[in-house]
Design a protein around this motif. Structure first.
Motif, short mmCIF file in Angstrom:
data_model
loop_
_atom_site.label_atom_id
_atom_site.label_comp_id
_atom_site.label_asym_id
_atom_site.label_seq_id
_atom_site.Cartn_x
_atom_site.Cartn_y
_atom_site.Cartn_z
N MET A 129 8.94 8.38 -4.35
CA MET A 129 7.50 8.59 -4.38
C MET A 129 7.06 9.93 -3.77
O MET A 129 6.35 9.97 -2.77
CB MET A 129 6.80 7.43 -3.67
N ASN A 148 4.91 5.87 3.46
CA ASN A 148 5.92 4.87 3.69
C ASN A 148 7.20 5.61 3.32
O ASN A 148 7.49 5.81 2.14
CB ASN A 148 5.71 3.65 2.79
N CYS A 199 4.20 9.50 -0.61
CA CYS A 199 3.84 8.29 0.12
C CYS A 199 4.43 8.43 1.52
O CYS A 199 5.56 8.86 1.69
CB CYS A 199 4.39 7.07 -0.58
N HIS A 208 9.51 4.45 0.72
CA HIS A 208 9.04 4.71 -0.65
C HIS A 208 9.33 6.16 -1.05
O HIS A 208 9.79 6.43 -2.14
CB HIS A 208 7.54 4.45 -0.79
N ASP A 258 0.83 -1.20 0.00
CA ASP A 258 0.00 0.00 0.00
C ASP A 258 0.86 1.24 0.00
O ASP A 258 2.00 1.24 0.42
CB ASP A 258 -0.99 0.12 1.16
N HIS A 259 0.22 2.29 -0.48
CA HIS A 259 0.88 3.59 -0.50
C HIS A 259 0.00 4.58 0.27
O HIS A 259 -1.00 5.05 -0.26
CB HIS A 259 1.10 4.06 -1.93
N PRO A 260 0.35 4.86 1.50
CA PRO A 260 -0.38 5.88 2.26
C PRO A 260 -0.01 7.27 1.74
O PRO A 260 1.00 7.84 2.15
CB PRO A 260 0.11 5.67 3.70
CU CU Z 1 4.33 3.88 -0.95
#
Ligand code: CU
Ligand code: C2O
Length: 538
Positions: free
Chosen positions: A514, A506, A504, A509, A450-452
């Motif tokens: 990102m 994360n 993101c 990431h 997942d990408h928060p």
């Molecule tokens: Cu992400």
């Protein structure tokens, strides 16, 4: 490319002339036997050179520039969803419409002021072993102090840096004026060792927020530079008897609730209401539940849900950067506990939060199986009128595809997390104009978890998930977890001019590509990202 072709050509010539020489000296059979290994070798060499050039180029182009300025006071025409290498537009040399980022600030003074000092310093935390390297903290603890302020107050925070690296403070989820956003290279230079910096913003919206460094945020947040911010209602209708802030953070692969990896307990009497304000400061989601009493998910990212209904031991997944406010009423008998699940979805007894009366401790709570369906905000609570609905007229819509590849990010080979196929700082800039209603469509078309996705400076309304409307309460977030092959549409009013990040949360990431910018026109900043300034926001 040209260079590669040229080399290939040269190699071919060499092999031809050698071929001729061999033809003179021996039979066809001999020639084949002798030639094959040489050709293979040359071919291999060829490939190696080509691969080397591609590798080198890929590595070089992924390098952060020496100085990249995110200002928009110049180069206005062609910025929409385009790759902008640099707008090189500094304060003073922009157009007449130039808005210096520093002018986007809170008033100097107010009737009510909440003032704090946060000192970035290393510290040995209680659960650390003797030889373990110190954490990086605000005021010697991680989380740093929970800052409690009142809605409407002017918040002034002095950052003092006693670490040996640059530090900033970003106010995650708070619609601060741009100059107080704490993003190194965009809204300020990272505050150098021995220096200090002052943040000033109005606490407009009540709720649960948090703060963390936004210089090398992957490393610095991971090492402990974060804390929580609670904006209390100016005139609360009710007040929960117990109201506590709880940060989840993993240290050396062990999860902690605030500074404890064991049991943390506090008291509440039967009938009293308890509010737990939880933030996940890690890079991946945590699953947890509350046992001993039914509970409500009262707020997400600091914003109340409408008509929350009681849940019984339902697993709640909190992704990176997100906040969940859980509320419950103390039962007549027995304690209540907050338990995390491990990676296999099994609830653990440590760390745990235990709320009860003295005589309840220690208790033997029944630990449920995490087999129930995970809490789903798209169907929770009751509908209510909202300023933004799926039927609103959107002035602009941007689709952002969340991707994953192998390659280079800032010269490092390995995973690259992309937005619209590019890694920061080569990602598109999204241009919005003051007053516009902006729709963002996040499409996760990769299988990289997942990408928060977090937007600075604004709160968005969630419109749809995978094309479906929400059936419960309106949901207002600043960080939305977009799972593999999921699509979310969100929308917000462009009501806070500035240069803002979307990335993101994360942070691994984010550190590997990102991130992107959401920008308003005609804004200049004197700060730059890159090697010259040493500002690296992610
Ligand atoms: Cu992400
Ligand atoms: Cu909580 Cu840009 O971050």
């Amino acid at each position: 490319m040209n260079r590669q072709r040229k080399k290939v050509k040269n190699v071919r010539n060499v092999s031809q002339s050698e071929n001729e020489m061999t033809l003179k000296g021996g039979s066809k059979k001999q020639r084949r036997v002798k030639k094959a290994p040489k050709r293979v070798l040359l071919g291999l060499l060829c490939l190696l050179v080509a691969a080397g050039v591609t590798f080198g180029l890929g590595m070089w182009t992924s390098r952060y520039p020496d100085a990249l300025n995110m200002g928009t006071a110049c180069n206005m025409g062609n910025m929409q969803q385009m790759n902008i290498s640099s707008t090189s537009c500094q304060t003073g040399n922009g157009t007449s419409a130039n808005i210096p980022m520093a002018s986007l600030q809170a008033p100097q003074t107010a009737v009510s002021i909440d003032e704090f000092t946060l000192t970035a310093q290393s510290a040995h935390l209680p659960f650390m072993s003797k030889g373990q390297t110190d954490a990086w903290t605000f005021n010697g603890t991680s989380p740093g102090p929970t800052l409690r302020v009142r809605q409407g107050d002017l918040v002034i925070v002095h950052l003092v840096n006693h670490l040996s690296v640059g530090v900033t403070i970003h106010w995650h989820g708070v619609a601060v004026p741009n100059s107080a956003d704490g993003v190194a290279g965009v809204t300020q230079d990272a505050t150098k060792p021995g220096q200090s910096y002052t943040y000033r913003f109005l606490a407009k919206d009540p709720g649960t927020y948090w703060y963390h460094s936004h210089q090398e945020s992957f490393e610095e947040t991971g090492k402990g530079l974060y804390g929580m911010l609670v904006v209390e209602l100016a005139k609360p209708l009710t007040h929960d008897a117990v109201d506590t802030a709880l940060a989840l953070h993993t240290w050396n692969s062990t999860l902690a609730f605030n500074m404890s990896m064991g049991t943390q307990s506090f008291h509440a009497r039967p009938g009293q209401w308890v509010r737990l304000r939880i933030v996940n400061t890690d890079n991946t989601a945590h699953l947890l539940t509350l046992v001993g009493a039914p509970f409500l998910v009262a707020a997400l990212d600091g914003h109340d849900l409408n008509g929350p209904t009681p849940l019984t031991a339902v697993p709640v997944s909190i992704d990176a950067g997100q906040r969940y406010d859980l509320r419950f009423q103390m039962p007549k008998l027995g304690p209540v506990a907050l338990l995390p699940a491990n990676d296999n979805g099994q609830y653990q007894t440590a760390p745990r939060l235990l709320i009860g009366q003295e005589r309840d401790f220690p208790s033997s709570l029944v630990i449920p199986k995490a087999s129930q369906r995970v809490f789903d905000f798209t169907t929770y609570g009751h509908p209510a009128p909202d300023a933004i609905t799926p039927n609103s007229h959107f002035d602009v819509t941007y689709t952002i595809s969340l991707g994953y590849t192998f390659g280079f990010s800032n010269m490092r080979p390995g995973p690259v997390f992309t937005l619209d196929g590019n890694a920061f700082p080569h990602t598109p800039m999204l241009m919005v104009k003051p007053g516009q209603l902006v729709r963002l469509r996040f499409v996760n078309d990769a299988d990289a978890g997942d990408h928060p996705m977090h937007l600075h400076g604004h709160t968005f309304t969630v419109l749809t998930k995978n094309g479906h409307l929400l059936t419960g309460s309106p949901v207002h977030l600043d960080t939305i977890s977009v799972g593999p092959h999921e699509t979310y549409e969100v929308a917000f009013y462009a009501n806070n001019p500035g240069l803002w990040m979307i990335h993101c949360h994360n942070l691994y990431h984010a550190n590997h590509g990102m991130d992107m910018m959401l920008v308003y026109p005609n804004i200049s900043t004197p700060y730059s990202i890159g090697y010259t300034s040493g500002n690296f926001p992610d």
